[in-house]
Motif scaffolding. Structure first.
Motif, PDB file in Angstrom:
ATOM      1  N   LEU A   1       0.840  -1.198   0.000  1.00  0.00           N
ATOM      2  CA  LEU A   1       0.000   0.000   0.000  1.00  0.00           C
ATOM      3  C   LEU A   1       0.875   1.248   0.000  1.00  0.00           C
ATOM      4  N   ASN A   2       0.361   2.298  -0.599  1.00  0.00           N
ATOM      5  CA  ASN A   2       1.120   3.551  -0.685  1.00  0.00           C
ATOM      6  C   ASN A   2       0.786   4.521   0.433  1.00  0.00           C
ATOM      7  N   LYS A   3      -0.476   4.585   0.797  1.00  0.00           N
ATOM      8  CA  LYS A   3      -0.903   5.608   1.749  1.00  0.00           C
ATOM      9  C   LYS A   3      -1.434   5.036   3.051  1.00  0.00           C
ATOM     10  N   LEU A   4      -2.255   3.987   2.950  1.00  0.00           N
ATOM     11  CA  LEU A   4      -2.864   3.437   4.157  1.00  0.00           C
ATOM     12  C   LEU A   4      -1.811   2.746   5.021  1.00  0.00           C
ATOM     13  N   GLN A   5      -1.917   2.938   6.319  1.00  0.00           N
ATOM     14  CA  GLN A   5      -1.067   2.216   7.260  1.00  0.00           C
ATOM     15  C   GLN A   5      -1.889   1.048   7.782  1.00  0.00           C
ATOM     16  N   VAL A   6      -1.620  -0.129   7.268  1.00  0.00           N
ATOM     17  CA  VAL A   6      -2.419  -1.293   7.652  1.00  0.00           C
ATOM     18  C   VAL A   6      -1.491  -2.381   8.182  1.00  0.00           C
ATOM     19  N   SER A   7      -1.776  -2.883   9.374  1.00  0.00           N
ATOM     20  CA  SER A   7      -0.963  -3.958   9.948  1.00  0.00           C
ATOM     21  C   SER A   7      -1.474  -5.292   9.423  1.00  0.00           C
ATOM     22  N   GLY A   8      -0.647  -6.321   9.622  1.00  0.00           N
ATOM     23  CA  GLY A   8      -1.075  -7.661   9.241  1.00  0.00           C
ATOM     24  C   GLY A   8      -2.348  -8.063   9.957  1.00  0.00           C
ATOM     25  N   GLN A   9      -2.463  -7.651  11.234  1.00  0.00           N
ATOM     26  CA  GLN A   9      -3.667  -7.986  11.997  1.00  0.00           C
ATOM     27  C   GLN A   9      -4.898  -7.340  11.392  1.00  0.00           C
ATOM     28  N   GLN A  10      -4.725  -6.078  11.006  1.00  0.00           N
ATOM     29  CA  GLN A  10      -5.868  -5.375  10.412  1.00  0.00           C
ATOM     30  C   GLN A  10      -6.259  -5.998   9.078  1.00  0.00           C
ATOM     31  N   GLU A  11      -5.250  -6.411   8.334  1.00  0.00           N
ATOM     32  CA  GLU A  11      -5.534  -7.055   7.055  1.00  0.00           C
ATOM     33  C   GLU A  11      -6.304  -8.352   7.284  1.00  0.00           C
ATOM     34  N   ASN A  12      -5.875  -9.126   8.275  1.00  0.00           N
ATOM     35  CA  ASN A  12      -6.572 -10.376   8.594  1.00  0.00           C
ATOM     36  C   ASN A  12      -7.998 -10.116   9.045  1.00  0.00           C
ATOM     37  N   LEU A  13      -8.130  -9.061   9.836  1.00  0.00           N
ATOM     38  CA  LEU A  13      -9.452  -8.707  10.341  1.00  0.00           C
ATOM     39  C   LEU A  13     -10.382  -8.378   9.172  1.00  0.00           C
ATOM     40  N   LEU A  14      -9.841  -7.604   8.237  1.00  0.00           N
ATOM     41  CA  LEU A  14     -10.633  -7.211   7.076  1.00  0.00           C
ATOM     42  C   LEU A  14     -10.998  -8.438   6.235  1.00  0.00           C
ATOM     43  N   ALA A  15     -10.060  -9.384   6.150  1.00  0.00           N
ATOM     44  CA  ALA A  15     -10.333 -10.618   5.406  1.00  0.00           C
ATOM     45  C   ALA A  15     -11.471 -11.390   6.066  1.00  0.00           C
ATOM     46  N   THR A  16     -11.433 -11.446   7.380  1.00  0.00           N
ATOM     47  CA  THR A  16     -12.482 -12.137   8.138  1.00  0.00           C
ATOM     48  C   THR A  16     -13.835 -11.472   7.911  1.00  0.00           C
ATOM     49  N   MET A  17     -13.820 -10.138   7.968  1.00  0.00           N
ATOM     50  CA  MET A  17     -15.064  -9.389   7.791  1.00  0.00           C
ATOM     51  C   MET A  17     -15.615  -9.568   6.375  1.00  0.00           C
ATOM     52  N   ALA A  18     -14.717  -9.490   5.374  1.00  0.00           N
ATOM     53  CA  ALA A  18     -15.162  -9.651   3.982  1.00  0.00           C
ATOM     54  C   ALA A  18     -15.740 -11.042   3.778  1.00  0.00           C
ATOM     55  N   ASP A  19     -15.130 -12.028   4.462  1.00  0.00           N
ATOM     56  CA  ASP A  19     -15.593 -13.403   4.308  1.00  0.00           C
ATOM     57  C   ASP A  19     -16.928 -13.636   5.018  1.00  0.00           C
TER      58      ASP A  19
ATOM     59  N   ILE B   1     -10.432 -10.854  -1.647  1.00  0.00           N
ATOM     60  CA  ILE B   1     -11.180  -9.638  -1.957  1.00  0.00           C
ATOM     61  C   ILE B   1     -10.800  -8.488  -1.023  1.00  0.00           C
ATOM     62  N   HIS B   2     -10.392  -8.832   0.218  1.00  0.00           N
ATOM     63  CA  HIS B   2      -9.990  -7.769   1.151  1.00  0.00           C
ATOM     64  C   HIS B   2      -8.800  -6.993   0.606  1.00  0.00           C
ATOM     65  N   GLN B   3      -7.971  -7.666  -0.193  1.00  0.00           N
ATOM     66  CA  GLN B   3      -6.823  -6.958  -0.774  1.00  0.00           C
ATOM     67  C   GLN B   3      -7.280  -5.959  -1.836  1.00  0.00           C
ATOM     68  N   PHE B   4      -8.298  -6.350  -2.589  1.00  0.00           N
ATOM     69  CA  PHE B   4      -8.871  -5.406  -3.558  1.00  0.00           C
ATOM     70  C   PHE B   4      -9.448  -4.196  -2.815  1.00  0.00           C
TER      71      PHE B   4
END
Lengths: 569, 191
Positions: free
Chosen positions: B36-54, B70-73
């Motif tokens: 990512l260029n601008k967003l500060q996202v931790s691995g935990q947050q990425e996982n959380l977002l993946a869980t939520m998207a799922d 899809i969370h990466q998109f």
């Protein structure tokens, strides 16, 4: 001394073509085919057919943002971002705002493609012929100057370029839109055909036809010879076509010229000016600035074709000053840069239709339907001059519910259904070239190559406003008569330029006192310079102009070579 | 965009293959796998977002959002196609959502079941989650783009485009009139 002579010899050709877009490509093809050693100068980088289409085979999901341009790019490029085709798959073929600034005396969205092939990679490929009603327009209605040619002069050249380019269409027999050398037409949808019938029932002089477009719908030997195959209906044309299904300089004229062995193509060559020799009374060559090194080189030739695209051709001629032509090459009349015009694309009308719920289409059609001009064709009949053509299309809407969460949401989004027919039309209005509409060299600002910036000043007028109103009313009425519902009219008020049909400035005419070019696209006062791109246009009519530029170019090249052989040039 | 660059960004080249770190330990500060260029996202947050998207688009007889990344998109779009204000609110809203579900369920966000997340989303959509006592309420500024981008990412994914909707890059031809009936399948009506 010897080195200089050698250099001059090395830099001397029979012909120079400035620009490699849709008209420059044709100049290159025609001149090289006729045996002329031809230097083709392109200000942008090289783009080779197939090799330099990096996105052409990318699947939609392979684009990082599914095609959408990142916000930073949009913010940095407010002008080009307005263009419908400036997306992730084709952005690399567009000029970015900051790389090539210009001065907007009045708002003008200048959309450009600086590379070999120019905008021929990106064009919408609509190829409708002009009719005599169009060429007679200025004389009949008393604006601009009389065209120095009539339909009969260009008719055979339309045929000539159509056969080579590959034009799909139907012989519709409409006086305002002459038939051409057509490959099989593309199909219309159920509701498009229905609208065609309804319009024919209600209006004796209005027609709905399928667009005539530069797509190979049936490969002829001449297309096979170019290495171009049948259009596969990908509808991803703006990326460059791996089949050569649509006409572009890159797929067609440039490689054709290359195969003659007579073409020298020099990309990254910014033409600063045309060199005029007062003793000889003719142009002798061009001054070129290398886009990357900024080194200046002169090239020489007996004839010069200027095909830099309408506005840049004006810039180049205005910047080509000498004692003989202090105000720009061939500008004895003082009209160079003036009487520029464009097409009015401001208005749209949408609607819906409930019938034919048991029909849809299959595949993609890189083409639309077309409504030829029906206003003021045979005689003046409205409170505005000239008229408009229109695009038209009808497809089923795809409906899906976005309700729910979890499995319900998923079930909804994965099960779309077909809704009503969605019907749309857009306007393509003729605008009147006026003395007050002009392009000029900016007095102070220069670009990175030391060339003055182009100042652009053109706008809509009262005639255009009346025409927008009439288009919205007439299309709405036609929709009503066909039983379409939810009719919505839109006026985007977009600035001129976004039509990408800017024209004129070096107009053709019979009288050197009021025009720049004669009936052969030859500069009146400098006969070995030919201008065959959009700058030559005396009036704009309503048809998409590229086909006419191609025909003008082939016709002028034929004339130029005959004149050279007769030692007249 | 160079094809290779584009593929790389999507993690479709072998060397850049995305393997989700199944690291749920709160202590291990990991970096997001998506660049990512601008967003500060931790691995935990990425996982959380993946869980939520799922949870939003779960696996059924077809893959869910997590399996299709899809969370990466969602993150890539938020990072590149939204303004700084929207990005700030999105990230603040993500944190707010995490706290709110903890408050609602009494469990760590990582331990919430898909059903709990789905119930939580329902609460957000119904406006039932109370605004925080202090500071801005960014829950909707997170949830709305999250929902929209997840759906867009899912519908535009290779799996869905090819297997569900029958997308063909090269249709070969165009047929103007195709007769259909109520039983016509998706691939026919969307062709």
């Amino acid at each position: 001394m010897n080195a200089n002579i050698d250099a001059t010899k090395q830099n001397t050709f029979d012909a120079i073509v400035i620009g490699s877009g849709i008209s420059g490509g044709w100049a290159a093809k025609e001149l090289t085919e006729k045996g002329l050693k031809t230097l083709v100068l392109e200000r942008g980088r090289d783009v080779k057919h197939l090799k330099d289409y990096p996105t052409t085979n990318m699947q939609p999901w392979e684009f990082p943002h599914y095609g959408q341009m990142p916000k930073e790019v949009k913010d940095a490029n407010p002008v080009v971002s307005k263009c419908y085709a400036f997306n992730e798959d084709a952005a690399h073929f567009f000029v970015k705002d900051q790389e090539h600034p210009y001065v907007q005396d009045k708002p003008f969205d200048w959309i450009r493609g600086y590379q070999v092939g120019g905008k021929s990679l990106l064009w919408a490929r609509q190829t409708q012929r002009w009719s005599n009603f169009d060429f007679e327009g200025p004389a009949r209605d008393g604006f601009a100057v009389d065209w120095p040619i009539r339909y009969k002069d260009i008719d055979p050249w339309y045929s000539y370029v159509e056969k080579f380019a590959g034009i799909s269409g139907n012989k519709d027999g409409i006086p305002a839109l002459p038939d051409g050398e057509f490959l099989p037409p593309m199909e219309m949808t159920k509701v498009e055909s229905y609208f065609k019938e309804k319009v024919a029932e209600n209006y004796k002089d209005r027609h709905i036809i399928v667009g005539r477009c530069a797509h190979i719908t049936e490969q002829q030997p001449i297309h096979a010879e170019q290495g171009r195959a049948k259009c596969q209906h990908r509808n991803l044309c703006q990326r460059g076509c791996p089949f050569g299904g649509y006409f572009s300089s890159n797929a067609s004229t440039i490689p054709w010229a290359e195969r003659t062995g007579n073409m020298t193509l020099r990309p990254n060559s910014v033409v600063h000016s045309i060199i005029y020799d007062e003793q000889k009374g003719r142009a002798t060559g061009v001054r070129v600035i290398d886009a990357e090194t900024k080194a200046t080189t002169e090239y020489f030739a007996r004839i010069i074709f200027v095909n830099a695209a309408a506005m840049n051709t004006n810039l180049l001629l205005l910047n080509s000053t000498s004692n003989r032509f202090p105000n720009g090459l061939g500008n004895d009349s003082g009209v160079l840069g003036k009487y520029v015009a464009f097409h009015n694309y401001r208005a749209r009308v949408s609607a819906e239709y409930e019938g034919f719920a048991d029909y849809t289409k299959a595949g993609n059609r890189p083409n639309g339907c077309y409504i030829p001009r029906f206003r003021n064709v045979q005689k003046q009949e409205t409170n505005f001059l000239r008229g408009y053509a229109a695009g038209f299309q009808a497809f089923r809407q795809v409906e899906r519910s976005f309700d729910g969460i979890g499995a319900d949401l998923k079930d909804n989004i994965l099960h779309p259904s077909l809704g009503m027919w969605s019907v749309g039309s857009h306007m393509m209005g003729e605008t009147i070239p006026k003395e007050s509409s002009y392009v000029a060299l900016d007095k102070d600002q220069k670009d990175a190559w030391g060339i003055p910036l182009l100042k652009i000043s053109m706008d809509y007028d009262d005639n255009d406003e009346k025409m927008v109103k009439d288009y919205l009313e007439q299309i709405s009425e036609m929709y009503s008569k066909a039983g379409f519902t939810n009719i919505q009219t839109f006026d985007s008020h977009q600035a001129p330029g976004l039509d990408i049909h800017e024209m004129g400035g070096a107009r053709m005419g019979n009288d050197p006192k009021t025009s720049v070019l004669n009936k052969w696209n030859q500069v009146h006062a400098c006969k070995n310079v030919f201008v065959t791109d959009g700058a030559c246009m005396t009036s704009t009519s309503t048809q998409n102009p590229s086909l006419t530029y191609m025909a003008f170019t082939a016709r002028a090249a034929d004339y130029a070579v005959k004149q050279m052989k007769a030692n007249e040039l | 965009m160079q094809r290779r660059t584009a593929l790389k960004q999507l993690g479709l080249i072998a060397g850049a293959a995305i393997i989700l770190p199944h690291c749920t330990s709160k202590e291990a500060a990991t970096e997001a796998t998506v660049k990512l260029n601008k967003l500060q996202v931790s691995g935990q947050q990425e996982n959380l977002l993946a869980t939520m998207a799922d949870a939003l688009i779960p696996k059924t007889d077809t893959p869910g959002a997590k399996e299709l990344n899809i969370h990466q998109f969602v993150l890539r779009m938020m990072d590149d196609c939204f303004d700084a204000d929207a990005q700030k609110k999105f990230m603040a809203g993500l944190t707010q959502a995490q706290k709110a579900i903890v408050h609602k369920t009494g469990k760590d966000a990582e331990e919430c079941t898909p059903a709990e997340w789905q119930a939580f989303f329902q609460d957000i959509e119904a406006g039932k989650i109370a605004a925080p006592a202090q500071g801005e309420d960014n829950l909707k500024a997170f949830y709305e783009p999250f929902r929209q981008l997840s759906i867009r990412g899912y519908l535009g994914s290779e799996y869905v485009m090819t297997n569900v909707f029958g997308y063909k890059m090269i249709p070969g031809k165009f047929t103007g009139e195709v007769k259909i009936d109520a039983n016509s399948d998706l691939k026919t009506i969307l062709a």
